[in-house]
Motif scaffolding. Structure first.
Motif, PDB file in Angstrom:
ATOM      1  N   ALA A  87       3.708 -25.700  15.048  1.00  0.00           N
ATOM      2  CA  ALA A  87       2.248 -25.598  15.057  1.00  0.00           C
ATOM      3  C   ALA A  87       1.676 -25.926  16.432  1.00  0.00           C
ATOM      4  O   ALA A  87       0.794 -25.219  16.950  1.00  0.00           O
ATOM      5  CB  ALA A  87       1.652 -26.526  13.999  1.00  0.00           C
ATOM      6  N   GLN A  88       2.182 -26.991  17.069  1.00  0.00           N
ATOM      7  CA  GLN A  88       1.708 -27.384  18.402  1.00  0.00           C
ATOM      8  C   GLN A  88       2.059 -26.322  19.438  1.00  0.00           C
ATOM      9  O   GLN A  88       1.249 -26.005  20.321  1.00  0.00           O
ATOM     10  CB  GLN A  88       2.309 -28.728  18.794  1.00  0.00           C
ATOM     11  N   LEU A  89       3.258 -25.772  19.326  1.00  0.00           N
ATOM     12  CA  LEU A  89       3.689 -24.735  20.268  1.00  0.00           C
ATOM     13  C   LEU A  89       2.809 -23.501  20.147  1.00  0.00           C
ATOM     14  O   LEU A  89       2.407 -22.902  21.155  1.00  0.00           O
ATOM     15  CB  LEU A  89       5.149 -24.375  20.005  1.00  0.00           C
ATOM     16  N   SER A  90       2.503 -23.102  18.917  1.00  0.00           N
ATOM     17  CA  SER A  90       1.657 -21.921  18.716  1.00  0.00           C
ATOM     18  C   SER A  90       0.243 -22.152  19.238  1.00  0.00           C
ATOM     19  O   SER A  90      -0.384 -21.244  19.789  1.00  0.00           O
ATOM     20  CB  SER A  90       1.627 -21.547  17.232  1.00  0.00           C
ATOM     21  N   MET A  91      -0.269 -23.367  19.074  1.00  0.00           N
ATOM     22  CA  MET A  91      -1.601 -23.683  19.613  1.00  0.00           C
ATOM     23  C   MET A  91      -1.583 -23.668  21.133  1.00  0.00           C
ATOM     24  O   MET A  91      -2.525 -23.192  21.778  1.00  0.00           O
ATOM     25  CB  MET A  91      -2.077 -25.035  19.082  1.00  0.00           C
ATOM     26  N   TYR A  92      -0.515 -24.186  21.727  1.00  0.00           N
ATOM     27  CA  TYR A  92      -0.381 -24.180  23.185  1.00  0.00           C
ATOM     28  C   TYR A  92      -0.328 -22.753  23.734  1.00  0.00           C
ATOM     29  O   TYR A  92      -0.935 -22.444  24.774  1.00  0.00           O
ATOM     30  CB  TYR A  92       0.880 -24.941  23.585  1.00  0.00           C
ATOM     31  N   LEU A  93       0.362 -21.874  23.003  1.00  0.00           N
ATOM     32  CA  LEU A  93       0.493 -20.479  23.437  1.00  0.00           C
ATOM     33  C   LEU A  93      -0.654 -19.601  22.944  1.00  0.00           C
ATOM     34  O   LEU A  93      -0.676 -18.407  23.222  1.00  0.00           O
ATOM     35  CB  LEU A  93       1.824 -19.903  22.926  1.00  0.00           C
ATOM     36  N   LYS A  94      -1.587 -20.211  22.170  1.00  0.00           N
ATOM     37  CA  LYS A  94      -2.751 -19.500  21.625  1.00  0.00           C
ATOM     38  C   LYS A  94      -2.322 -18.318  20.757  1.00  0.00           C
ATOM     39  O   LYS A  94      -2.786 -17.183  20.913  1.00  0.00           O
ATOM     40  CB  LYS A  94      -3.667 -19.031  22.759  1.00  0.00           C
ATOM     41  N   MET A  95      -1.401 -18.625  19.819  1.00  0.00           N
ATOM     42  CA  MET A  95      -0.877 -17.608  18.919  1.00  0.00           C
ATOM     43  C   MET A  95      -1.251 -17.952  17.481  1.00  0.00           C
ATOM     44  O   MET A  95      -1.285 -19.125  17.095  1.00  0.00           O
ATOM     45  CB  MET A  95       0.657 -17.521  19.046  1.00  0.00           C
TER      46      MET A  95
END
Length: 326
Positions: free
Chosen positions: A73-81
Motif C-alpha cells: 500500500a505504501q509503495l503504491s502511494m509513493y508511486l501514485k498508483m
C-alpha cells in the motif's frame, strides 16, 4: 539508466505489440520477481503510454502477511498508483482453493474495471519448477506447459508473463542494482511444500551434477511441447466441429472411430469440458472404439457431477450421447 533486463523486455514488448495504450493490472506480491517487473514498467511507461494498477492478495498464512500488505500500500502511494488489496477469508489453507479464489477476483475485477491485460512476474525458474512439479504428479501434457508468455482469456483480455526469459539469479541482480524493497516470504522455505523442495533442492541438484543450464533446456523442451500441443488441439477442434451433434451433447461415432486415440481423447475432453466439466476416462475410449452397439443406455456410475448428478452415456451405431440425470 536502463539495465540489460530493461532492454530485453523492451524487445519482447515490441515483438508482441500489446503493451502500448493498454490498461494493465499487475499482480504484486512484494517479492523480487514482481518488484522487478513493476520497476521496469514504471521506467518504460512514459515511452509506451499505458496505465498500470496493482493488485495484491493477503493469504494470512504468515505472521507478517499484513505488514507485507501495508508495504504494498505504501509503495503504491509513493508511486501514485491505484491499488486493490484483498484479504483471503479465514479457513482457506490449501493452495488449490486459494488459487481459484485469486483467479476469480482477478478475472471479475478485470472485467469490471475494463483492464485489457493481467500481468504476472513468472520467470524461467518458475516455468522449470511447474514443469517438474506436474511431471512428478503424472499430470496431463497441457499442465507441463501451463506457464506460457501469453494467454488469451477473452477477446479483450490477455494474461502476459514478460519475465519468462529471466531466471531467479537475473532478478536477484536487478533488485540489488536498483535497491528494491524486497519482502522475503518465509513460506518459500517451508520444505513441506513440494514446490519449495523442487526449487531449493531438486533443481540445484540437477544443476550441480547433471546440467548447469537445466532451466534453459527445460524452457526449450516446454516450447517444443507447446507447439506440438497447439497443433494437436487445432486438429482436435477441427474434427470436434465436424463430428458434434447440432443440438445435443453428442459425437458422430463413424468419424470418431477412424481417428487416432490421441485426437479422440482431446475431442472427448473438449466435449465434456464444455457440457459437463468431467474428466476423461479410458472406459469412454473403449466404448467409442467398439464397432457395433445395441441401442441401450449405459450409466457410468463412478462419474458424479455436482449435486450427485449421474451422467448417462447412450450409444447407438451412429452417435455417442451424454445425458445428465439428477
Amino acid at each position: 539508466m536502463w539495465s540489460i533486463i530493461h532492454q530485453q523486455l523492451v524487445l519482447l514488448i515490441k515483438e508482441h505489440d500489446l503493451v502500448k495504450n493498454s490498461n494493465i493490472l499487475l499482480a504484486l506480491s512484494g517479492g523480487q520477481d514482481s518488484l522487478c517487473l513493476l520497476q521496469i514498467f514504471k521506467d518504460i511507461q512514459i515511452e509506451y503510454i499505458f496505465s498500470i494498477d496493482i493488485i495484491h492478495f493477503n493469504h494470512q498464512w504468515r505472521i507478517d502477511a499484513t505488514q507485507n500488505m501495508f508495504l504494498i500500500a505504501q509503495l503504491s502511494m509513493y508511486l501514485k498508483m491505484s491499488r486493490y488489496l484483498y484479504t483471503m477469508p479465514v479457513g482457506i489453507m490449501d493452495e488449490m482453493t486459494s488459487r481459484q479464489w485469486r483467479y476469480k477476483l482477478v478475472y471479475f475485477l478485470s472485467i469490471q474495471k475494463k483492464y485489457t491485460m493481467i500481468m504476472t512476474a513468472h520467470t524461467a525458474t518458475d516455468k522449470a519448477e511447474v514443469f517438474f512439479l506436474n511431471l512428478l504428479r503424472g499430470s496431463p501434457l497441457e499442465t507441463l506447459i501451463s506457464l506460457v508468455i501469453l494467454n488469451q482469456l477473452t477477446s479483450k483480455l490477455v494474461v502476459y508473463r514478460p519475465l519468462l526469459f529471466c531466471n531467479r539469479s537475473d532478478i536477484y541482480w536487478f533488485c540489488r542494482k536498483f535497491f528494491l524493497p524486497v519482502w522475503s516470504d518465509s513460506t518459500n522455505y517451508n520444505y513441506g511444500m513440494v514446490r519449495n523442495r523442487i526449487r531449493e533442492e531438486f533443481i540445484p541438484y540437477l544443476m550441480q551434477y547433471f546440467n548447469l543450464k537445466i532451466e534453459k533446456y527445460i524452457n526449450y523442451i516446454v516450447s517444443i511441447i507447446y507447439n506440438d500441443y497447439e497443433y494437436l488441439q487445432y486438429i482436435a477442434l477441427y474434427f470436434y466441429y465436424r463430428s458434434r451433434h447440432i443440438r445435443f451433447a453428442a459425437l458422430y461415432r463413424k468419424i470418431m472411430i477412424v481417428l487416432h486415440s490421441s485426437i479422440r481423447y482431446r475431442i472427448l475432453k473438449i466435449l465434456l469440458k464444455e457440457y459437463v466439466n468431467l474428466q476423461i476416462y479410458k472406459k469412454l475410449m473403449l466404448l467409442i472404439s467398439h464397432k457395433q452397439h445395441d441401442n441401450n443406455n449405459i450409466i457410468l456410475r463412478h462419474i458424479i457431477y455436482q449435486d450427485s448428478c449421474l451422467i448417462g452415456l447412450y450409444i447407438d451405431n451412429n452417435w455417442l450421447y451424454f445425458v445428465s440425470s439428477n
